[in-house]
Write a protein that holds these residues in place. Sequence first.
Motif, PDB file in Angstrom:
ATOM      1  N   LEU A 218      85.187 -29.011  49.508  1.00 47.56           N
ATOM      2  CA  LEU A 218      84.750 -30.088  50.396  1.00 47.56           C
ATOM      3  C   LEU A 218      83.370 -30.519  49.916  1.00 47.56           C
ATOM      4  N   ILE A 219      83.273 -31.757  49.455  1.00 51.01           N
ATOM      5  CA  ILE A 219      81.988 -32.220  48.952  1.00 51.01           C
ATOM      6  C   ILE A 219      81.216 -32.929  50.049  1.00 51.01           C
TER       7      ILE A 219
ATOM      8  N   ALA B 208      74.698 -26.131  57.768  1.00 46.99           N
ATOM      9  CA  ALA B 208      75.219 -24.981  58.516  1.00 46.99           C
ATOM     10  C   ALA B 208      76.495 -25.372  59.261  1.00 46.99           C
ATOM     11  N   ILE B 209      76.489 -26.555  59.897  1.00 41.29           N
ATOM     12  CA  ILE B 209      77.683 -26.977  60.646  1.00 41.29           C
ATOM     13  C   ILE B 209      78.842 -27.229  59.683  1.00 41.29           C
ATOM     14  N   ILE B 210      78.553 -27.933  58.596  1.00 40.24           N
ATOM     15  CA  ILE B 210      79.635 -28.261  57.661  1.00 40.24           C
ATOM     16  C   ILE B 210      80.199 -26.991  57.021  1.00 40.24           C
ATOM     17  N   ARG B 211      79.321 -26.045  56.694  1.00 41.05           N
ATOM     18  CA  ARG B 211      79.816 -24.799  56.104  1.00 41.05           C
ATOM     19  C   ARG B 211      80.682 -24.052  57.112  1.00 41.05           C
TER      20      ARG B 211
ATOM     21  N   ASP C 171      91.272 -32.826  61.737  1.00 40.33           N
ATOM     22  CA  ASP C 171      91.012 -31.378  61.674  1.00 40.33           C
ATOM     23  C   ASP C 171      89.552 -31.077  61.964  1.00 40.33           C
ATOM     24  N   PHE C 172      88.688 -31.894  61.397  1.00 40.47           N
ATOM     25  CA  PHE C 172      87.256 -31.656  61.545  1.00 40.47           C
ATOM     26  C   PHE C 172      86.835 -31.788  63.005  1.00 40.47           C
ATOM     27  N   ASN C 173      87.309 -32.866  63.637  1.00 41.72           N
ATOM     28  CA  ASN C 173      86.956 -33.089  65.037  1.00 41.72           C
ATOM     29  C   ASN C 173      87.451 -31.956  65.935  1.00 41.72           C
TER      30      ASN C 173
END
Length: 486
Positions: free
Chosen positions: A31-32, A56-59, A220-222
């Motif tokens: 995921l870039i 931190a959130i994205i990881r 998925d992210f949401n």
Amino acid sequence: MVKHLYLWTVAVAAAAMLLICGCGREQSKKLIMATNAAFPPYEYVEGKEIDGIDPAIIRAIGGKLGYTVEIHDMSFESVIAAVQTGKADIAAAGITITPERKKQVAFTLPYMIAEQVIIVMGKSPIKRSQDLKGKRIGVQHGTTGDTFVTANIQEPERFTNAPLAVQALLAGKLDAVVIDSEPASVFIAQRHDLVRLKEALTYEEYAFAINRENSALLKDFNAELQKMIDSGELKRIIDHYKESHASEQSSGSVNQSFAGRLKESFYLNFVKEQRWMYLVRGFAVTLEITFFAVLLGIGIGFPVAVIRSAADQTGRFKLPDLCCRCYLTVIRGTPVVVQLLIIYFVIFGAVNIDKTLVAVIAFGINSGAYVAEIIRSGIMSIDRGQMEAGRSLGLSYTQTMSLVILPQALKNVLPALGNEFIVLLKETSVAGYIALQDLTKAGDIIRSQTYDAFMPLVAVALIYLTVVLILTGLLGRLEKRLKKNE
Ligand code: ARG
């Protein structure tokens, strides 16, 4: 010889293509994330890593969805474009949801509320937004702060990142900076001579941006983001980063002797948090890019020079000659930064390719044009009679060229060639435009952490100067050697 050169050129091109395709293919659920890592506490460079609330959130969410996250640092204006063009999967950079941006990308659920605020020096006469008219106002280019000031007050002074604007404010070059509330708090915690005005200029919501076509990722992210909000994990992450910055100690002491200030500044810029490591790593990147670009430049310049001279002398090779002329005209007629940006964003726009490789290709292709003309001038400087003599001795054109002409030509142009490489070393300082952390960029990173312009810039200049002096010395010795052999 010329025939060999064709083969050789084709081989180099093929190798480069293989390398590039190879780089593009190793995609194991990556995921870039695109960001602009000079916006604490949301994102900032710390050592080799990019850390902060957004990473931190994205990881965390990436991990739950089975991705390994790769963070690409770039200018803030490029962040949304990166998602739009598919260069990145998600943009996370304290991005405010705005109607204009919504047309370009899809936003996730909001994760933060923020506002634009005004920061000024403690003693400033500016007390409210009305006082800003006619004053020097700094903003980060392309942000909502920029939009607000432009639309409601006047043309601001635009900086590539927030710390640079704050640095200008501290240096007395600005009267105020308009910026997001949380970064403002961090800057004020670091520098107690700054204050934030109470008034808020805007109300904003931050969200992550995803390509509009990628509705699967958005969904998925949401879902994961919602879970994090519900469980309180999101708040924990945000509080953790806010607190770690609030406790940062202030720098910028007054009432000290010049020597004392110098010593403190040296400590702050190089020793504290091992900041000198940025310079060491940046220097390594600069050398690496320069070295390989020199090789590529020679690899390109040589055949081009030979083709051009052969065409001039024999009237053959019309088509290759035309290609070479076009190459020389375009490369020498445009700035190297623009070439670098075109190669990175346009030519390799959609492929995920190593940035150092992009820089080597860009600077190599650029240098090749100058090398070609230098070598060609060397070939031209050799008396025509030598070619005739060679030919009448029964040597072929290629043999005379490679055995008689080129060795002499090279010797004549060696100083000019050396010079070209010295110029190249300095030119790589624009590599930071594609977010490579070369030597110049290393100085920028230190500056953005310490708000001190003097020490980092002077240190960077001294390092370049030292290398150039060493190279010049070596070149001088080489020239003397060659003279002796005459
Ligand atoms: N929230 C503002 C905007 O969306 C500023 C964001 C700046 N972010 C950064 N990483 N520099 O325009």
